[in-house]
Design an enzyme around this catalytic site. Sequence first.
Site, PDB file in Angstrom:
ATOM      1  N   GLU A 140      27.907  31.305  55.874  1.00 19.50           N
ATOM      2  CA  GLU A 140      28.306  31.926  54.598  1.00 19.50           C
ATOM      3  C   GLU A 140      29.648  32.623  54.745  1.00 19.50           C
ATOM      4  OE1 GLU A 140      25.235  34.732  53.560  1.00 19.50           O
ATOM      5  OE2 GLU A 140      23.653  33.265  53.911  1.00 19.50           O
ATOM      6  N   LYS A 148      32.039  35.619  54.852  1.00 16.00           N
ATOM      7  CA  LYS A 148      31.817  37.043  55.112  1.00 16.00           C
ATOM      8  C   LYS A 148      32.674  37.819  54.117  1.00 16.00           C
ATOM      9  CE  LYS A 148      31.586  40.467  58.782  1.00 16.00           C
ATOM     10  NZ  LYS A 148      32.208  41.514  58.000  1.00 16.00           N
ATOM     11  N   ASP A 189      34.522  40.505  52.027  1.00 16.29           N
ATOM     12  CA  ASP A 189      35.140  41.770  52.404  1.00 16.29           C
ATOM     13  C   ASP A 189      35.041  42.734  51.225  1.00 16.29           C
ATOM     14  OD1 ASP A 189      36.383  43.577  53.941  1.00 16.29           O
ATOM     15  OD2 ASP A 189      38.379  42.695  53.810  1.00 16.29           O
ATOM     16  N   TYR A 231      23.088  38.036  49.215  1.00 12.20           N
ATOM     17  CA  TYR A 231      22.825  37.121  50.325  1.00 12.20           C
ATOM     18  C   TYR A 231      21.578  37.426  51.134  1.00 12.20           C
ATOM     19  CZ  TYR A 231      25.430  40.934  52.433  1.00 12.20           C
ATOM     20  OH  TYR A 231      25.868  42.180  52.798  1.00 12.20           O
ATOM     21  N   LYS A 236      34.940  36.119  63.090  1.00  9.50           N
ATOM     22  CA  LYS A 236      36.063  36.754  62.393  1.00  9.50           C
ATOM     23  C   LYS A 236      37.283  35.843  62.419  1.00  9.50           C
ATOM     24  CE  LYS A 236      35.457  40.968  61.246  1.00  9.50           C
ATOM     25  NZ  LYS A 236      35.497  42.169  61.422  1.00  9.50           N
ATOM     26  N   CYS A 265      69.967  50.817  36.926  1.00 11.77           N
ATOM     27  CA  CYS A 265      69.245  49.548  36.851  1.00 11.77           C
ATOM     28  C   CYS A 265      70.055  48.444  37.526  1.00 11.77           C
ATOM     29  CB  CYS A 265      68.994  49.192  35.385  1.00 11.77           C
ATOM     30  SG  CYS A 265      68.311  47.540  35.182  1.00 11.77           S
ATOM     31  N   CYS A 271      71.360  45.949  34.607  1.00 14.88           N
ATOM     32  CA  CYS A 271      72.333  46.282  33.565  1.00 14.88           C
ATOM     33  C   CYS A 271      73.169  47.516  33.870  1.00 14.88           C
ATOM     34  CB  CYS A 271      71.616  46.485  32.232  1.00 14.88           C
ATOM     35  SG  CYS A 271      70.576  47.957  32.239  1.00 14.88           S
ATOM     36  N   CYS A 307      63.982  51.437  33.406  1.00 16.93           N
ATOM     37  CA  CYS A 307      65.260  51.210  32.761  1.00 16.93           C
ATOM     38  C   CYS A 307      64.970  51.230  31.258  1.00 16.93           C
ATOM     39  CB  CYS A 307      65.824  49.848  33.158  1.00 16.93           C
ATOM     40  SG  CYS A 307      67.204  49.375  32.120  1.00 16.93           S
ATOM     41  N   CYS A 329      68.843  45.423  28.274  1.00 14.04           N
ATOM     42  CA  CYS A 329      68.920  45.015  29.686  1.00 14.04           C
ATOM     43  C   CYS A 329      68.508  43.543  29.817  1.00 14.04           C
ATOM     44  CB  CYS A 329      67.995  45.913  30.496  1.00 14.04           C
ATOM     45  SG  CYS A 329      67.769  45.391  32.187  1.00 14.04           S
TER      46      CYS A 329
HETATM   47  S1  IVH Z   1      24.254  39.458  56.555  1.00 15.29           S
HETATM   48  C1  IVH Z   1      20.941  41.201  58.811  1.00 15.29           C
HETATM   49  N1  IVH Z   1      25.888  38.052  55.091  1.00 15.29           N
HETATM   50  O1  IVH Z   1      29.445  42.159  56.727  1.00 15.29           O
HETATM   51  C2  IVH Z   1      21.890  40.983  57.733  1.00 15.29           C
HETATM   52  N2  IVH Z   1      26.574  40.225  55.741  1.00 15.29           N
HETATM   53  O2  IVH Z   1      30.101  43.175  59.482  1.00 15.29           O
HETATM   54  C3  IVH Z   1      23.276  41.369  58.134  1.00 15.29           C
HETATM   55  N3  IVH Z   1      28.759  40.869  54.876  1.00 15.29           N
HETATM   56  O3  IVH Z   1      27.471  45.017  56.835  1.00 15.29           O
HETATM   57  C4  IVH Z   1      24.276  41.103  57.098  1.00 15.29           C
HETATM   58  N4  IVH Z   1      29.162  39.025  53.775  1.00 15.29           N
HETATM   59  O4  IVH Z   1      28.115  44.156  54.568  1.00 15.29           O
HETATM   60  C5  IVH Z   1      25.696  39.220  55.732  1.00 15.29           C
HETATM   61  N5  IVH Z   1      27.215  36.680  53.767  1.00 15.29           N
HETATM   62  C6  IVH Z   1      27.020  37.855  54.388  1.00 15.29           C
HETATM   63  C7  IVH Z   1      27.965  38.893  54.371  1.00 15.29           C
HETATM   64  C8  IVH Z   1      27.709  40.068  55.059  1.00 15.29           C
HETATM   65  C9  IVH Z   1      29.614  40.221  54.094  1.00 15.29           C
HETATM   66  C10 IVH Z   1      29.018  42.224  55.405  1.00 15.29           C
HETATM   67  C11 IVH Z   1      27.810  43.104  55.422  1.00 15.29           C
HETATM   68  C12 IVH Z   1      27.723  43.650  56.801  1.00 15.29           C
HETATM   69  C13 IVH Z   1      29.027  43.341  57.373  1.00 15.29           C
HETATM   70  C14 IVH Z   1      28.878  43.171  58.869  1.00 15.29           C
END
Ligand code: IVH
Length: 675
Positions: free
Chosen positions: A116, A118, A120, A232, A320, A414, A417, A432, A437
Amino acid sequence: MEQTDDLKQKAEELREQLLYHNYRYHVLANPIISDYEYDQMLRELQELEHDHPELITPDSPTQRVGGEPAEKFERVPHPAPILSLANAFSKEEVSAWLDRITRLDPQVAEEAFVVEPKLDGLTVVLHYEQGVFVLGTTRGDGEFGEDITSNLRTVRSLPLRIPVGQRTIEVPDRLVVRGEVVIFHEDFIRLNSERRQAGEKEYLNPRNTASGALRQLDPSITAQRPLSLLCYAIVDSDGDVPTTQWELLSYLRELGFPVTEESKYCRDLQEVFQVIDKFSEERGNLPYEVDGMVIKLNDLPLAAVLGFVGKDPRGAIAYKFPAQVVTTYLENIEVNVGRTGVLTPYAVLEPVEIGGVVVRQATLHNFEFIGDKDIRVGDRVEVKRAGDVIPYIIGPVTAARSGKEVPYTEPERCPSCGELLEKVKGEVALYCVNAACPSQLIRNIEHFASRGAMDIEGLGIKIAVQLVESGAVRDASDLYTLTMEDLLQLEGFGEKKAANLLQALEHTKERSLSRLINALGIRGIGEVTASDLARSFLSLDRLKLVQEEELEKIEGIGPNISTAVVDWFAQPRNKSMLGKLKEAGVWPEEKPAEGTQDQPLSGSTFVITGTLSGITRDEARELIEERGGKVTSSVSTKTSYLVAGESPGSKLAKAQELGIPVLDLSGLQRLAGIE
Ligand code: IVH
């Protein structure tokens, strides 16, 4: 008694419909009714709840906004620990993770994975009881979170009740779901552009903006930020829920939760790596910000058996992405002039590649930012590219300074102009204020022609530059006196292209008043306020004479906007432009709206029932609304008249019970002043 039951049922029907259409709009991005219809339905429910407050339920869509400001957030325990994730920074580290857990339980070798994005954003924990959203918290320290329920209710894609719509899927009495609140790139860009135009400080990135919004004590502020939810995991439940992650995602989706479309099922580690490679490449195309991928064992009981290391479950790992941050040389700081005259500084960089894209410029947000970070020309700077968002400067690498770097001083004039710049009290932006302008004029013409404004087909920024630089256009009204000869002088224009543009311009003479008001580019006036102004004043002849006090009577218009409007109409340049627009026949008027005093049916509320002869119910509704009346669907003490045709049913009985006058079609027509 019977009446209360009917009203209760009506409220329930409206809620059900509204929650469903909200879901189609915000989760599926596939609405099947217009915004207008949605608003009408919402209004009807609001009125019903206003008259019968006992009918309000916590899952009513009217309750999204309206929570009282809090003093502080209450600390609440999580039903199970809200865990974090261990990180892997390379494929080798992912392989090592899999080897480790396979040694702990050989069954892992047979298992599939789910990969999935991740997200942010900010982790949230959502509690549902009997299908109703009752509590939402932050992650906090993993054991206790903070109660931010009122703020979370404002998140449009969060289901206030599950399952959404009339699905028969069974929901456990208690269900606790985990997800992430994010701001989509496109919403973030729009938010910042609105702030820039209003002279407000731009936000630095989606994550901090989302986090700041959720931590507001006043939910009405949270409601103004375009927050989205993606779910999720299930943290806790007292019913049967899927035992594999892949099924769990479908299950959440089924219930009406927003779930990423991008998650993938992988049979083995090789497939996991393929998915990771694909996402690394396409990372910038995702609609939200990600900082990696999460690899999860599909078999959830097996993952649970593996246990944790500290706060990290063994059954999942975060891969990451390499940070999309690089350092490069800041060659210069230049300044852009927007259409409202706001100046925005940007960095001219020694070209550098970030995530496969060559970056030459990056935004510096505003002048205060340059000062706060002490960014100097000649510095080595850190540059970040986050998805689709325009690259931005994080700050200087002070350790790399040679002493030759030149501190930046804000411009006094500016760059386009040469006019002296001004600062508006209470705002950070430099302006400005020269209406002539050229940079502003180009942006103004671009805005005038844009889709939400006059929608002049084919007139984009490139042609706006040509028109202004050639001297053919000195204000927007000049567009309507352009001739074939004018256009043929411009590079790239042949007869066909010129004729097309002239024809496109001709078409736009009939655009609505609200579009024209928006097109004028008055500071602080966007599509919504423009339409409010059009409805209130009906013509530019009236709007141009209006005073601040009168403007401030309109909801959403404060002293800043009212002053901007009055000032705009007072400028001789603008007066002359309006004169020329009128002469060119670009002078739309708005029809008086419902509720206007001089309409025959204004102030009256109608309910239509039964079959009317020779006219459909929709036509009857239009007839009433066009003459200032309002139509609702249920009879109450607020109903002024019932319009009844054949087989009127229970509504007629109720109207008679309440002593509400009953009209037939000819009665309605007489009342409406139609012979
Ligand atoms: S699963 C046991 N799935 O990433 C379940 N986390 O660095 C653990 N996060 O604190 C989390 N997308 O806030 C999971 N698809 C995803 C995620 C996700 C973002 C975040 C989550 C977690 C952090 C860990």
